[in-house]
Design a protein around this motif. Structure first.
Motif, PDB file in Angstrom:
ATOM      1  N   MET A 162       0.825  -1.201   0.000  1.00 38.81           N
ATOM      2  CA  MET A 162       0.000   0.000   0.000  1.00 38.81           C
ATOM      3  C   MET A 162       0.864   1.258   0.000  1.00 38.81           C
ATOM      4  O   MET A 162       0.542   2.252  -0.655  1.00 38.81           O
ATOM      5  CB  MET A 162      -0.938   0.008   1.201  1.00 38.81           C
ATOM      6  N   ARG A 163       1.971   1.242   0.750  1.00 38.11           N
ATOM      7  CA  ARG A 163       2.870   2.401   0.751  1.00 38.11           C
ATOM      8  C   ARG A 163       3.451   2.640  -0.639  1.00 38.11           C
ATOM      9  O   ARG A 163       3.535   3.776  -1.103  1.00 38.11           O
ATOM     10  CB  ARG A 163       3.998   2.176   1.764  1.00 38.11           C
ATOM     11  N   ALA A 164       3.831   1.558  -1.313  1.00 38.99           N
ATOM     12  CA  ALA A 164       4.387   1.697  -2.662  1.00 38.99           C
ATOM     13  C   ALA A 164       3.331   2.219  -3.645  1.00 38.99           C
ATOM     14  O   ALA A 164       3.603   3.107  -4.462  1.00 38.99           O
ATOM     15  CB  ALA A 164       4.934   0.346  -3.132  1.00 38.99           C
ATOM     16  N   ALA A 165       2.121   1.668  -3.536  1.00 39.35           N
ATOM     17  CA  ALA A 165       1.047   2.106  -4.438  1.00 39.35           C
ATOM     18  C   ALA A 165       0.669   3.558  -4.162  1.00 39.35           C
ATOM     19  O   ALA A 165       0.409   4.339  -5.082  1.00 39.35           O
ATOM     20  CB  ALA A 165      -0.184   1.197  -4.254  1.00 39.35           C
ATOM     21  N   GLY A 166       0.645   3.948  -2.879  1.00 35.14           N
ATOM     22  CA  GLY A 166       0.303   5.322  -2.533  1.00 35.14           C
ATOM     23  C   GLY A 166       1.322   6.317  -3.039  1.00 35.14           C
ATOM     24  O   GLY A 166       0.973   7.375  -3.572  1.00 35.14           O
ATOM     25  N   GLU A 167       2.609   5.989  -2.894  1.00 28.92           N
ATOM     26  CA  GLU A 167       3.657   6.891  -3.388  1.00 28.92           C
ATOM     27  C   GLU A 167       3.597   7.029  -4.901  1.00 28.92           C
ATOM     28  O   GLU A 167       3.759   8.114  -5.454  1.00 28.92           O
ATOM     29  CB  GLU A 167       5.032   6.386  -2.960  1.00 28.92           C
ATOM     30  N   LEU A 168       3.347   5.913  -5.591  1.00 28.66           N
ATOM     31  CA  LEU A 168       3.230   5.962  -7.052  1.00 28.66           C
ATOM     32  C   LEU A 168       2.060   6.842  -7.473  1.00 28.66           C
ATOM     33  O   LEU A 168       2.168   7.660  -8.392  1.00 28.66           O
ATOM     34  CB  LEU A 168       3.047   4.553  -7.614  1.00 28.66           C
ATOM     35  N   ALA A 169       0.926   6.714  -6.765  1.00 26.90           N
ATOM     36  CA  ALA A 169      -0.242   7.537  -7.076  1.00 26.90           C
ATOM     37  C   ALA A 169       0.075   9.017  -6.884  1.00 26.90           C
ATOM     38  O   ALA A 169      -0.345   9.872  -7.675  1.00 26.90           O
ATOM     39  CB  ALA A 169      -1.424   7.131  -6.193  1.00 26.90           C
ATOM     40  N   ALA A 170       0.841   9.342  -5.826  1.00 24.02           N
ATOM     41  CA  ALA A 170       1.208  10.739  -5.574  1.00 24.02           C
ATOM     42  C   ALA A 170       2.113  11.277  -6.672  1.00 24.02           C
ATOM     43  O   ALA A 170       1.969  12.426  -7.113  1.00 24.02           O
ATOM     44  CB  ALA A 170       1.897  10.852  -4.212  1.00 24.02           C
ATOM     45  N   ARG A 171       3.053  10.458  -7.150  1.00 23.79           N
ATOM     46  CA  ARG A 171       3.949  10.896  -8.230  1.00 23.79           C
ATOM     47  C   ARG A 171       3.170  11.149  -9.521  1.00 23.79           C
ATOM     48  O   ARG A 171       3.419  12.119 -10.241  1.00 23.79           O
ATOM     49  CB  ARG A 171       5.041   9.847  -8.459  1.00 23.79           C
ATOM     50  N   VAL A 172       2.241  10.257  -9.814  1.00 26.89           N
ATOM     51  CA  VAL A 172       1.414  10.433 -11.022  1.00 26.89           C
ATOM     52  C   VAL A 172       0.590  11.711 -10.924  1.00 26.89           C
ATOM     53  O   VAL A 172       0.479  12.485 -11.876  1.00 26.89           O
ATOM     54  CB  VAL A 172       0.497   9.205 -11.234  1.00 26.89           C
ATOM     55  N   LEU A 173       0.016  11.955  -9.740  1.00 29.41           N
ATOM     56  CA  LEU A 173      -0.798  13.158  -9.544  1.00 29.41           C
ATOM     57  C   LEU A 173       0.032  14.417  -9.728  1.00 29.41           C
ATOM     58  O   LEU A 173      -0.377  15.362 -10.410  1.00 29.41           O
ATOM     59  CB  LEU A 173      -1.421  13.141  -8.154  1.00 29.41           C
ATOM     60  N   ASN A 174       1.234  14.454  -9.124  1.00 31.54           N
ATOM     61  CA  ASN A 174       2.082  15.633  -9.251  1.00 31.54           C
ATOM     62  C   ASN A 174       2.498  15.869 -10.695  1.00 31.54           C
ATOM     63  O   ASN A 174       2.554  17.007 -11.170  1.00 31.54           O
ATOM     64  CB  ASN A 174       3.317  15.493  -8.362  1.00 31.54           C
ATOM     65  N   PHE A 175       2.783  14.790 -11.430  1.00 27.10           N
ATOM     66  CA  PHE A 175       3.144  14.924 -12.843  1.00 27.10           C
ATOM     67  C   PHE A 175       1.959  15.446 -13.648  1.00 27.10           C
ATOM     68  O   PHE A 175       2.100  16.313 -14.509  1.00 27.10           O
ATOM     69  CB  PHE A 175       3.603  13.583 -13.406  1.00 27.10           C
ATOM     70  N   ALA A 176       0.768  14.931 -13.349  1.00 29.57           N
ATOM     71  CA  ALA A 176      -0.428  15.400 -14.059  1.00 29.57           C
ATOM     72  C   ALA A 176      -0.649  16.884 -13.811  1.00 29.57           C
ATOM     73  O   ALA A 176      -1.086  17.622 -14.709  1.00 29.57           O
ATOM     74  CB  ALA A 176      -1.655  14.604 -13.600  1.00 29.57           C
ATOM     75  N   GLY A 177      -0.321  17.353 -12.597  1.00 31.92           N
ATOM     76  CA  GLY A 177      -0.493  18.767 -12.285  1.00 31.92           C
ATOM     77  C   GLY A 177       0.374  19.664 -13.148  1.00 31.92           C
ATOM     78  O   GLY A 177      -0.013  20.802 -13.447  1.00 31.92           O
ATOM     79  N   THR A 178       1.533  19.187 -13.574  1.00 28.08           N
ATOM     80  CA  THR A 178       2.406  20.007 -14.428  1.00 28.08           C
ATOM     81  C   THR A 178       1.868  20.105 -15.845  1.00 28.08           C
ATOM     82  O   THR A 178       2.318  20.944 -16.620  1.00 28.08           O
ATOM     83  CB  THR A 178       3.822  19.411 -14.478  1.00 28.08           C
TER      84      THR A 178
END
Length: 298
Positions: free
Chosen positions: A132-148
């Motif tokens: 879950m920690r790995a999946a959560g961090e990946l989701a956060a990275r995807v979200l931050n990239f989408a924001g750019t």
């Protein structure tokens, strides 16, 4: 994100009173047990009443209860005026990008039907928490990239991004929404009541005159994308307590106007009923013995 329909529960009961054909603006408020209404033909002192009159019996409320009741009334009566804005309109949706065949698809891909909420809670062992920690961090990275990559649109999942020139009113809405998420998370730990989340969020939102959208709720997440528990962001009396090892989302939506919403014909895009601005923030959290760990951070 999940959605639900719910009935609001007021903390007090108001009963309008009228005698004969007199239109009375009076209203009585009662805390605790509901008042009793009864038809009566006599009152103390042998005062008679007509058949159309009612007698209202209620227990006497304490000074503290009355003060809390008045304070709550004032909080709910706070009205913040905002500039009228043109309603949102549908923009151009880009074509779907190809995904390699070897990548597993969530069950809702290709469907216009909202996914069901699974009944099992998502509680994990040591290995599950690591995943879950790995999946959560990946989701956060995807979200931050989408924001750019935002060009004129607001994010509608876990974070609201500023697009172009944004005034102070909207900046404050976004700021307070993120603060509401933080306050909801701060209420979480092993053994805490789920309803504390909605209470903390509502209290903070109301200080600034914002409404909490009730239709969209948080949810359990883990091996299943949408599951119990349902996390309500408004005041509620939902039963249940959090347990260590449990994972779920908190994702409040605050509105500058109506808390009702309408969905466009695509059966996905949802806006406030009056077209007023709204903001949303979301995190997936892991319940620990003493608090909550935010998994969707990088």
């Amino acid at each position: 994100m999940a959605l639900t329909a719910s009935l609001a529960h007021n903390s007090f009961l108001k009963i309008p009173t009228a005698i004969h054909s007199e239109a009375s603006p009076l209203c009585s408020s009662f805390m605790g047990s509901p008042p009793t209404l009864s038809r009566s033909s006599t009152l103390p002192g042998n005062q008679s009443l007509s058949r159309n009159q009612f007698v209202v019996f209620a227990r006497k409320i304490s000074g503290l209860e009355e003060a809390m009741n008045i304070r709550r009334d004032r909080e709910l009566q706070v009205v913040t005026k905002f500039k009228k804005r043109p309603p949102l309109r549908c923009g151009r949706v880009s074509p779907r990008l190809p995904v390699p065949d070897h990548i597993p698809r969530p069950p809702y891909v290709g469907s216009d039907i909202l996914p069901e909420i699974a009944s099992e809670h998502q509680v994990h062992d040591y290995e599950g928490i690591a995943k879950m920690r790995a999946a959560g961090e990946l989701a956060a990275r995807v979200l931050n990239f989408a924001g750019t990559m935002v060009r004129g649109y607001h994010g509608d999942t876990s974070k609201t991004f500023f697009c172009g020139e944004v005034g102070d009113e909207l900046k404050n809405l976004v700021k307070v929404t993120e603060e509401c998420l933080e306050k909801g998370i701060a209420a979480c730990k092993d053994g805490a009541l789920f309803r504390k989340i909605g209470k903390r969020i509502s209290e903070h939102a109301e200080k600034y005159g914002y409404g909490v959208v009730e239709r969209f709720v948080g949810h359990g997440v883990g091996t299943v994308f949408h599951s119990e528990p349902i996390i309500m962001h408004n005041r509620n009396e939902k039963a249940g307590r959090m347990i260590e090892g449990q994972t779920f989302t908190i994702e409040p939506i605050l509105s500058m106007g109506s808390i009702d919403s309408i969905t466009w014909p695509d059966n996905w895009t949802t806006i406030t009923a009056d077209g007023s601005p709204a903001a949303q923030f979301e995190h997936t959290i892991l319940i620990t013995k003493t608090g909550a760990e935010i998994l969707t951070k990088c």
